[in-house]
Design a protein around this motif. Structure first.
Motif, mmCIF file in Angstrom:
data_model
loop_
_atom_site.group_PDB
_atom_site.id
_atom_site.type_symbol
_atom_site.label_atom_id
_atom_site.label_comp_id
_atom_site.label_asym_id
_atom_site.label_seq_id
_atom_site.Cartn_x
_atom_site.Cartn_y
_atom_site.Cartn_z
ATOM 1 N N LYS A 7 -47.883 54.417 55.716
ATOM 2 C CA LYS A 7 -47.372 55.786 55.845
ATOM 3 C C LYS A 7 -47.643 56.594 54.580
ATOM 4 O O LYS A 7 -47.924 57.792 54.654
ATOM 5 C CB LYS A 7 -45.885 55.769 56.169
ATOM 6 C CG LYS A 7 -45.592 55.280 57.574
ATOM 7 C CD LYS A 7 -44.114 55.253 57.855
ATOM 8 C CE LYS A 7 -43.866 54.772 59.279
ATOM 9 N NZ LYS A 7 -42.440 54.756 59.621
ATOM 10 N N ILE A 8 -47.578 55.954 53.419
ATOM 11 C CA ILE A 8 -47.917 56.637 52.163
ATOM 12 C C ILE A 8 -49.401 56.985 52.155
ATOM 13 O O ILE A 8 -49.784 58.092 51.781
ATOM 14 C CB ILE A 8 -47.508 55.783 50.944
ATOM 15 C CG1 ILE A 8 -45.979 55.749 50.834
ATOM 16 C CG2 ILE A 8 -48.139 56.319 49.664
ATOM 17 C CD1 ILE A 8 -45.439 54.781 49.805
ATOM 18 N N VAL A 9 -50.246 56.049 52.588
ATOM 19 C CA VAL A 9 -51.690 56.303 52.664
ATOM 20 C C VAL A 9 -51.978 57.503 53.564
ATOM 21 O O VAL A 9 -52.812 58.356 53.244
ATOM 22 C CB VAL A 9 -52.456 55.049 53.151
ATOM 23 C CG1 VAL A 9 -53.887 55.382 53.528
ATOM 24 C CG2 VAL A 9 -52.435 53.952 52.085
ATOM 25 N N PRO A 14 -43.943 61.113 51.109
ATOM 26 C CA PRO A 14 -44.403 61.596 49.806
ATOM 27 C C PRO A 14 -44.303 60.513 48.741
ATOM 28 O O PRO A 14 -43.409 59.665 48.773
ATOM 29 C CB PRO A 14 -43.458 62.766 49.502
ATOM 30 C CG PRO A 14 -42.277 62.568 50.374
ATOM 31 C CD PRO A 14 -42.713 61.749 51.558
ATOM 32 N N SER A 15 -45.236 60.558 47.811
ATOM 33 C CA SER A 15 -45.203 59.657 46.667
ATOM 34 C C SER A 15 -45.953 60.315 45.527
ATOM 35 O O SER A 15 -46.709 61.267 45.734
ATOM 36 C CB SER A 15 -45.825 58.303 47.017
ATOM 37 O OG SER A 15 -47.192 58.469 47.322
ATOM 38 N N LYS A 16 -45.732 59.809 44.334
ATOM 39 C CA LYS A 16 -46.431 60.340 43.164
ATOM 40 C C LYS A 16 -47.737 59.562 43.009
ATOM 41 O O LYS A 16 -47.781 58.510 42.380
ATOM 42 C CB LYS A 16 -45.573 60.254 41.914
ATOM 43 C CG LYS A 16 -46.208 60.971 40.750
ATOM 44 C CD LYS A 16 -45.260 61.171 39.610
ATOM 45 C CE LYS A 16 -45.993 61.932 38.517
ATOM 46 N NZ LYS A 16 -45.203 62.004 37.300
ATOM 47 N N ILE A 17 -48.787 60.106 43.620
ATOM 48 C CA ILE A 17 -50.087 59.448 43.629
ATOM 49 C C ILE A 17 -50.781 59.679 42.286
ATOM 50 O O ILE A 17 -50.893 60.815 41.823
ATOM 51 C CB ILE A 17 -50.955 59.971 44.795
ATOM 52 C CG1 ILE A 17 -50.272 59.653 46.123
ATOM 53 C CG2 ILE A 17 -52.359 59.378 44.730
ATOM 54 C CD1 ILE A 17 -50.888 60.335 47.332
ATOM 55 N N LEU A 18 -51.230 58.590 41.678
ATOM 56 C CA LEU A 18 -51.900 58.655 40.387
ATOM 57 C C LEU A 18 -53.410 58.473 40.516
ATOM 58 O O LEU A 18 -54.152 58.872 39.626
ATOM 59 C CB LEU A 18 -51.339 57.582 39.452
ATOM 60 C CG LEU A 18 -49.831 57.657 39.218
ATOM 61 C CD1 LEU A 18 -49.367 56.486 38.393
ATOM 62 C CD2 LEU A 18 -49.459 58.974 38.555
ATOM 63 N N ILE A 36 -43.435 51.785 32.830
ATOM 64 C CA ILE A 36 -44.591 52.091 33.668
ATOM 65 C C ILE A 36 -44.629 51.046 34.765
ATOM 66 O O ILE A 36 -44.714 49.849 34.487
ATOM 67 C CB ILE A 36 -45.899 52.090 32.857
ATOM 68 C CG1 ILE A 36 -45.864 53.217 31.817
ATOM 69 C CG2 ILE A 36 -47.116 52.218 33.772
ATOM 70 C CD1 ILE A 36 -47.004 53.175 30.817
ATOM 71 N N HIS A 37 -44.529 51.485 36.011
ATOM 72 C CA HIS A 37 -44.578 50.569 37.158
ATOM 73 C C HIS A 37 -45.346 51.284 38.260
ATOM 74 O O HIS A 37 -44.832 52.193 38.908
ATOM 75 C CB HIS A 37 -43.179 50.196 37.621
ATOM 76 C CG HIS A 37 -43.164 49.115 38.651
ATOM 77 N ND1 HIS A 37 -42.016 48.454 39.016
ATOM 78 C CD2 HIS A 37 -44.152 48.556 39.414
ATOM 79 C CE1 HIS A 37 -42.284 47.554 39.941
ATOM 80 N NE2 HIS A 37 -43.588 47.612 40.214
ATOM 81 N N ILE A 38 -46.575 50.868 38.426
ATOM 82 C CA ILE A 38 -47.498 51.503 39.361
ATOM 83 C C ILE A 38 -47.942 50.482 40.388
ATOM 84 O O ILE A 38 -48.199 49.323 40.051
ATOM 85 C CB ILE A 38 -48.717 52.073 38.601
ATOM 86 C CG1 ILE A 38 -48.244 53.130 37.594
ATOM 87 C CG2 ILE A 38 -49.753 52.646 39.563
ATOM 88 C CD1 ILE A 38 -49.260 53.482 36.542
ATOM 89 N N LEU A 39 -48.018 50.909 41.637
ATOM 90 C CA LEU A 39 -48.525 50.051 42.701
ATOM 91 C C LEU A 39 -49.942 50.469 43.043
ATOM 92 O O LEU A 39 -50.233 51.661 43.172
ATOM 93 C CB LEU A 39 -47.640 50.171 43.947
ATOM 94 C CG LEU A 39 -46.177 49.798 43.750
ATOM 95 C CD1 LEU A 39 -45.404 50.041 45.032
ATOM 96 C CD2 LEU A 39 -46.043 48.359 43.308
ATOM 97 N N VAL A 40 -50.814 49.489 43.183
ATOM 98 C CA VAL A 40 -52.202 49.732 43.595
ATOM 99 C C VAL A 40 -52.389 48.997 44.915
ATOM 100 O O VAL A 40 -52.147 47.790 44.999
ATOM 101 C CB VAL A 40 -53.209 49.229 42.543
ATOM 102 C CG1 VAL A 40 -54.632 49.519 42.987
ATOM 103 C CG2 VAL A 40 -52.928 49.855 41.176
ATOM 104 N N ILE A 41 -52.802 49.749 45.944
ATOM 105 C CA ILE A 41 -52.923 49.158 47.273
ATOM 106 C C ILE A 41 -54.282 49.479 47.882
ATOM 107 O O ILE A 41 -54.853 50.535 47.613
ATOM 108 C CB ILE A 41 -51.819 49.671 48.226
ATOM 109 C CG1 ILE A 41 -51.981 51.164 48.534
ATOM 110 C CG2 ILE A 41 -50.440 49.375 47.667
ATOM 111 C CD1 ILE A 41 -51.115 51.667 49.667
ATOM 112 N N PRO A 42 -54.801 48.564 48.702
ATOM 113 C CA PRO A 42 -55.953 48.944 49.522
ATOM 114 C C PRO A 42 -55.461 49.865 50.634
ATOM 115 O O PRO A 42 -54.339 49.706 51.124
ATOM 116 C CB PRO A 42 -56.455 47.607 50.080
ATOM 117 C CG PRO A 42 -55.249 46.729 50.094
ATOM 118 C CD PRO A 42 -54.386 47.179 48.941
ATOM 119 N N LYS A 43 -56.268 50.819 51.016
ATOM 120 C CA LYS A 43 -55.869 51.699 52.119
ATOM 121 C C LYS A 43 -55.877 50.947 53.445
ATOM 122 O O LYS A 43 -55.068 51.235 54.318
ATOM 123 C CB LYS A 43 -56.782 52.920 52.180
ATOM 124 C CG LYS A 43 -56.501 53.897 51.064
ATOM 125 C CD LYS A 43 -57.339 55.147 51.224
ATOM 126 C CE LYS A 43 -56.875 56.238 50.296
ATOM 127 N NZ LYS A 43 -57.656 57.471 50.474
#
Length: 113
Positions: A7-9, A14-18, A36-43
Motif C-alpha cells: 500500500k505504501i508502494v 502516506p510515508s516519508k519516502i527518501l 535513523i531508522h529507514i526501511l528499504v523494500i523491493p516494490k
C-alpha cells in the motif's frame, strides 16, 4: 492482498519516502529504533527472504547499492550503521513483505537480542 508495504508502494498510505526508483523504495520507519531508522523494500512483493529466487540476484544487489547511497546521504557511512533483515515470526518479522532496516545514529550493541 492487505500488505501495508504494498500500500505504501502504491501511495495508498502516506510515508516519508527518501528514495524511489522502478525496483525499490526507501522510507522512514514509523516506530524508529534508532535516530535513523529507514526501511528499504523491493516494490515487488516477496513475503519473506525465502521467496527470493535465482532470478532476483540483480534486485538484491540493487537494494544494497541503494542502502549504500542512503547511508552516504545521511552521513553515517563512515561512523557505521546496521542493516537488519528478519525472516518469519521467530526471526522477528512482523510485516510479511521483504524489507531491510537501516539503523544508525547511535552505538549498536551485540548480540542484538
Amino acid at each position: 492482498m492487505n500488505c501495508i508495504f504494498c500500500k505504501i508502494v502504491k501511495k495508498e498510505i502516506p510515508s516519508k519516502i527518501l528514495y524511489e526508483d522502478d525496483l525499490v523504495m526507501a522510507f522512514e520507519d514509523i516506530a524508529p529504533q534508532a535516530p535513523i531508522h529507514i526501511l528499504v523494500i523491493p516494490k515487488k512483493h516477496y513475503s519473506t527472504v525465502l521467496d527470493i529466487n535465482e532470478n532476483d540476484k540483480e534486485l538484491i544487489g540493487h537494494i544494497f547499492m541503494v542502502i549504500k547511497k542512503i547511508t552516504e546521504q545521511k552521513g553515517v557511512d563512515e561512523k557505521g550503521f546496521r542493516v537488519v533483515m528478519n525472516c518469519n515470526s521467530q526471526g522477528g518479522q512482523t510485516v510479511f513483505h521483504v524489507h531491510f532496516h537501516i539503523l544508525a545514529g547511535r552505538q549498536m550493541h551485540w548480540p542484538p537480542g
